[in-house]
Design an enzyme around this catalytic site. Structure first.
Site, PDB file in Angstrom:
ATOM      1  N   SER A  98     -21.514 -20.160  23.698  1.00  0.00           N
ATOM      2  CA  SER A  98     -20.919 -20.131  22.449  1.00  0.00           C
ATOM      3  C   SER A  98     -19.623 -21.506  22.893  1.00  0.00           C
ATOM      4  O   SER A  98     -19.653 -21.721  21.834  1.00  0.00           O
ATOM      5  CB  SER A  98     -19.712 -18.680  22.829  1.00  0.00           C
ATOM      6  N   LYS A 153     -13.319 -15.600  33.354  1.00  0.00           N
ATOM      7  CA  LYS A 153     -14.659 -16.142  33.708  1.00  0.00           C
ATOM      8  C   LYS A 153     -15.074 -17.317  32.911  1.00  0.00           C
ATOM      9  O   LYS A 153     -15.766 -18.491  32.985  1.00  0.00           O
ATOM     10  CB  LYS A 153     -15.394 -15.166  32.439  1.00  0.00           C
ATOM     11  N   LYS A 195     -11.320 -16.853  23.649  1.00  0.00           N
ATOM     12  CA  LYS A 195     -12.705 -16.732  23.333  1.00  0.00           C
ATOM     13  C   LYS A 195     -13.356 -15.587  24.017  1.00  0.00           C
ATOM     14  O   LYS A 195     -12.845 -15.659  25.401  1.00  0.00           O
ATOM     15  CB  LYS A 195     -13.491 -18.023  23.773  1.00  0.00           C
ATOM     16  N   GLY A 222     -20.166 -12.150  19.640  1.00  0.00           N
ATOM     17  CA  GLY A 222     -21.316 -10.118  19.679  1.00  0.00           C
ATOM     18  C   GLY A 222     -20.234  -9.882  21.652  1.00  0.00           C
ATOM     19  O   GLY A 222     -19.743 -10.125  22.123  1.00  0.00           O
ATOM     20  N   ASP A 223     -20.991  -8.613  21.833  1.00  0.00           N
ATOM     21  CA  ASP A 223     -20.839  -8.156  22.566  1.00  0.00           C
ATOM     22  C   ASP A 223     -21.410  -6.620  22.107  1.00  0.00           C
ATOM     23  O   ASP A 223     -22.229  -6.999  21.268  1.00  0.00           O
ATOM     24  CB  ASP A 223     -19.552  -7.541  23.233  1.00  0.00           C
ATOM     25  N   LYS A 257     -10.655 -10.600  23.676  1.00  0.00           N
ATOM     26  CA  LYS A 257     -11.320  -9.784  23.682  1.00  0.00           C
ATOM     27  C   LYS A 257     -11.044  -8.423  22.287  1.00  0.00           C
ATOM     28  O   LYS A 257      -9.804  -8.458  22.009  1.00  0.00           O
ATOM     29  CB  LYS A 257     -11.937  -8.819  25.275  1.00  0.00           C
ATOM     30  N   ASN A 285     -29.422  -6.992  23.863  1.00  0.00           N
ATOM     31  CA  ASN A 285     -29.913  -8.503  23.864  1.00  0.00           C
ATOM     32  C   ASN A 285     -29.823  -8.671  25.392  1.00  0.00           C
ATOM     33  O   ASN A 285     -30.441  -9.662  25.456  1.00  0.00           O
ATOM     34  CB  ASN A 285     -28.273  -8.965  24.160  1.00  0.00           C
TER      35      ASN A 285
HETATM   36  P1  NDP Z   1     -25.998  -4.620  23.396  1.00  0.00           P
HETATM   37  O1  NDP Z   1     -25.856  -3.308  22.415  1.00  0.00           O
HETATM   38  O2  NDP Z   1     -26.752  -5.303  22.857  1.00  0.00           O
HETATM   39  O3  NDP Z   1     -27.189  -3.252  24.119  1.00  0.00           O
HETATM   40  C1  NDP Z   1     -26.515  -2.541  25.094  1.00  0.00           C
HETATM   41  C2  NDP Z   1     -27.456  -1.864  25.941  1.00  0.00           C
HETATM   42  O4  NDP Z   1     -26.372  -1.091  26.901  1.00  0.00           O
HETATM   43  C3  NDP Z   1     -28.319  -0.902  24.971  1.00  0.00           C
HETATM   44  O5  NDP Z   1     -29.468  -0.471  25.522  1.00  0.00           O
HETATM   45  C4  NDP Z   1     -27.560   0.521  25.215  1.00  0.00           C
HETATM   46  O6  NDP Z   1     -27.973   1.708  24.575  1.00  0.00           O
HETATM   47  C5  NDP Z   1     -26.713   0.256  26.502  1.00  0.00           C
HETATM   48  N1  NDP Z   1     -25.826   1.353  26.559  1.00  0.00           N
HETATM   49  C6  NDP Z   1     -24.639   0.664  26.260  1.00  0.00           C
HETATM   50  N2  NDP Z   1     -23.344   1.982  26.446  1.00  0.00           N
HETATM   51  C7  NDP Z   1     -23.947   2.271  27.095  1.00  0.00           C
HETATM   52  C8  NDP Z   1     -23.287   3.251  28.213  1.00  0.00           C
HETATM   53  N3  NDP Z   1     -21.765   3.656  27.166  1.00  0.00           N
HETATM   54  N4  NDP Z   1     -24.195   4.382  28.416  1.00  0.00           N
HETATM   55  C9  NDP Z   1     -25.556   4.338  28.282  1.00  0.00           C
HETATM   56  N5  NDP Z   1     -26.283   2.476  27.911  1.00  0.00           N
HETATM   57  C10 NDP Z   1     -25.132   2.503  27.283  1.00  0.00           C
HETATM   58  O7  NDP Z   1     -25.207  -4.692  24.303  1.00  0.00           O
HETATM   59  P2  NDP Z   1     -25.375  -6.559  24.938  1.00  0.00           P
HETATM   60  O8  NDP Z   1     -26.509  -6.351  25.692  1.00  0.00           O
HETATM   61  O9  NDP Z   1     -24.209  -7.577  24.501  1.00  0.00           O
HETATM   62  O10 NDP Z   1     -23.788  -6.426  26.219  1.00  0.00           O
HETATM   63  C11 NDP Z   1     -24.240  -5.656  27.222  1.00  0.00           C
HETATM   64  C12 NDP Z   1     -23.576  -6.135  27.956  1.00  0.00           C
HETATM   65  O11 NDP Z   1     -23.516  -7.049  28.653  1.00  0.00           O
HETATM   66  C13 NDP Z   1     -21.679  -5.031  28.207  1.00  0.00           C
HETATM   67  O12 NDP Z   1     -21.725  -4.723  29.460  1.00  0.00           O
HETATM   68  C14 NDP Z   1     -21.390  -6.745  27.384  1.00  0.00           C
HETATM   69  O13 NDP Z   1     -20.039  -6.742  28.103  1.00  0.00           O
HETATM   70  C15 NDP Z   1     -22.142  -7.978  28.558  1.00  0.00           C
HETATM   71  N6  NDP Z   1     -21.998  -9.333  28.062  1.00  0.00           N
HETATM   72  C16 NDP Z   1     -22.652  -9.541  27.116  1.00  0.00           C
HETATM   73  C17 NDP Z   1     -22.866 -11.045  26.577  1.00  0.00           C
HETATM   74  C18 NDP Z   1     -23.340 -11.326  25.608  1.00  0.00           C
HETATM   75  O14 NDP Z   1     -23.750 -12.131  25.259  1.00  0.00           O
HETATM   76  N7  NDP Z   1     -24.247 -10.352  24.500  1.00  0.00           N
HETATM   77  C19 NDP Z   1     -21.569 -11.973  27.675  1.00  0.00           C
HETATM   78  C20 NDP Z   1     -21.307 -11.328  28.590  1.00  0.00           C
HETATM   79  C21 NDP Z   1     -21.922 -10.162  29.110  1.00  0.00           C
HETATM   80  P3  NDP Z   1     -28.654   2.090  23.215  1.00  0.00           P
HETATM   81  O15 NDP Z   1     -29.798   1.013  23.207  1.00  0.00           O
HETATM   82  O16 NDP Z   1     -29.069   3.453  23.173  1.00  0.00           O
HETATM   83  O17 NDP Z   1     -27.044   1.853  22.429  1.00  0.00           O
END
Ligand code: NDP
Length: 434
Positions: A366, A102, A78, A153-154, A114, A229
């Site tokens: 999830s 986790k 997962k 998603g991620d 992943k 997100n």
């Molecule tokens: P999204 O794609 O929805 O958002 C990511 C955000 O971070 C965007 O605003 C993006 O900028 C910015 N970003 C991504 N990569 C970079 C980078 N290399 N440099 C600068 N800014 C960056 O992703 P999520 O919110 O889903 O995920 C964010 C983090 O949370 C990740 O580390 C993910 O692994 C972690 N996570 C997510 C979960 C989930 O349920 N979604 C669960 C657990 C952890 P821009 O808007 O310009 O693209």
């Protein structure tokens, strides 16, 4: 390092866990006898595949797809899928490895995996994204299933992409197997609170850490990185608990909005228009300033919620945050703080909630989506959020009591790693040498 060359993120994630669990290995010699450490660091299976697709002008592109099925001792693999140009095997392995501990820490029956691709969704039309998702699933479908591997998603993969992926899975297999993927839309088997869960959960975790120190989020100045997100739902819940989020960022820079981020406007710009944060500042008028190309961690705050990507807080950023009066950090993202940054936070004695615990609300919800799919059921928002809240509270307490039991009071990193490790390690021992 010799077996896994050129994968610094993976080495970093493994080193952090191994450093924490050294005292467990001393107390439990059977783990060493059965080579638990060597086994747990080796993925059960790694899949790498070609993803060909055609853009709107008819040009052909070839991306690389990944799925690392790391550990299935506790349940089906997962973990999410990430679409970002920085994705390569080392990033997918670090994320899948983190996911083991986790998922174990949630107490739910989920293994760890992943995946993702180096596909860059930036500037791509919805049709291009759909064609990419369809091509990606045309290979991935043979490796996943309700009882084998359940993606989600991620970064770069939200509800729109999950819809395209699930649509193609259903079409190829002729099976309406809702439990094969999570993060689905509500109209086709998704669960309430899944979209909100990671951000909400992270803020609940921070609130628990603050409560344990006799304070709370109420009235605190909050800075969040990212505006995807996790960031958006963290801002929402932090505001609901009385925090004032004065800044957030994206890949173009950050926006400083001293009156507090206007969540409705932020969602319109980032989720509907998929534009950059400069557009937010323009529309918000004189209240907000857009600062291009700089780190949001230069903004003073009491609570920091890194919610963008890995290694975004280095030791200098951490030191600056501590100097500015930061008292708590909740990692919404995976591994956003470098090892040096963590050291700075811990030496300063601030409450530091590592991603393995603080952002586990997403994967926990999830697992609740899988439960609802299996039972053909759909829970209310209130019930789902109450479950999430309870899970976050339990995880917080488990981290603290485990840290105490190993002589590291208040060390959430040690608590999360040790509690996550022992549950999965005991399951692996019970299952024999597999
Ligand atoms: P999204 O794609 O929805 O958002 C990511 C955000 O971070 C965007 O605003 C993006 O900028 C910015 N970003 C991504 N990569 C970079 C980078 N290399 N440099 C600068 N800014 C960056 O992703 P999520 O919110 O889903 O995920 C964010 C983090 O949370 C990740 O580390 C993910 O692994 C972690 N996570 C997510 C979960 C989930 O349920 N979604 C669960 C657990 C952890 P821009 O808007 O310009 O693209």
């Amino acid at each position: 390092v010799r077996r896994n060359p050129g994968e610094p993120e993976f080495h970093q994630a493994v080193r952090e866990v191994l450093e924490s669990i050294a005292p467990v290995i001393e107390r439990r010699p059977e783990y060493a006898d059965w080579k638990l450490i060597e086994r747990i660091c080796e993925p059960e299976r790694q899949i790498i595949f070609r993803v060909p697709w055609e853009d709107d002008r008819g040009e052909v592109h070839i991306n690389r797809g990944f799925r690392v099925e790391f550990n299935s001792a506790l349940g089906p693999y997962k973990g999410g899928l990430r679409f970002h140009p920085s994705v390569y095997l080392g990033v997918v392995k670090f994320l899948a490895f983190e996911q083991i501990f986790k998922n174990s820490l949630t107490g739910l029956p989920i293994g760890a995996g992943k995946g993702g691709s180096d596909f860059d969704p930036k500037g791509r039309s919805a049709r291009e994204v759909m064609r990419f998702c369809q091509s990606f699933m045309t290979e991935l479908y043979r490796h996943i299933g309700e009882y084998t591997d359940v993606p989600a998603g991620d970064i770069g993969v939200g509800q729109r992409e999950i819809g395209y992926l699930f649509g193609q899975f259903k079409r190829i297999t002729n099976r309406y197997e809702s439990g094969v993927i999570t993060g689905k839309g509500l109209e086709y088997g998704g669960a309430r609170v899944r979209a909100e869960a990671t951000g909400y959960g992270c803020v609940y975790f921070v609130e628990e850490m603050l409560n344990a120190r006799g304070t709370s989020l109420d009235g605190k100045r909050v800075v969040v990185s990212g505006s995807g997100n996790v960031a958006i739902h963290s801002i929402e819940k932090a505001q609901a608990l009385g925090g004032v989020t004065v800044a957030c960022s994206d890949s173009t820079g950050y926006v400083l909005d001293e009156k507090g981020i206007d969540l409705g406007l932020l969602r319109q710009v980032k989720e509907v228009e998929r534009a950059g944060l400069s557009v937010y500042a323009e529309r918000r008028g004189s209240d907000a300033v857009f600062v291009p190309g700089r780190t949001v961690w230069e903004v003073p705050c009491q609570v920091a919620l890194p919610s963008a990507t890995q290694n975004e807080i280095g030791d200098d950023d951490a030191a600056r945050l501590v100097r500015s009066g930061c008292v708590a950090v909740g990692e919404g993202a995976n591994m956003p703080t470098t090892p040096g940054g963590i050291r700075v936070f811990q030496e300063a004695g601030i409450a530091f909630g590592p991603g393995k615990a603080a952002n586990a609300g997403g994967v926990a919800t999830s697992a609740l989506e899988m439960q609802q799919n299996a039972a053909r059921d759909s829970w209310t928002f209130e019930h789902s959020e109450a479950r999430l809240h309870e899970i976050m509270r339990d995880m917080h307490d488990r981290c603290l009591t485990t840290a105490d039991a190993y002589g590291k009071p208040g060390d959430y990193v040690a608590g999360a790693n040790i509690a996550g490790f022992t549950r999965v390690a005991d399951a692996m021992l019970s299952l024999g040498l597999i």
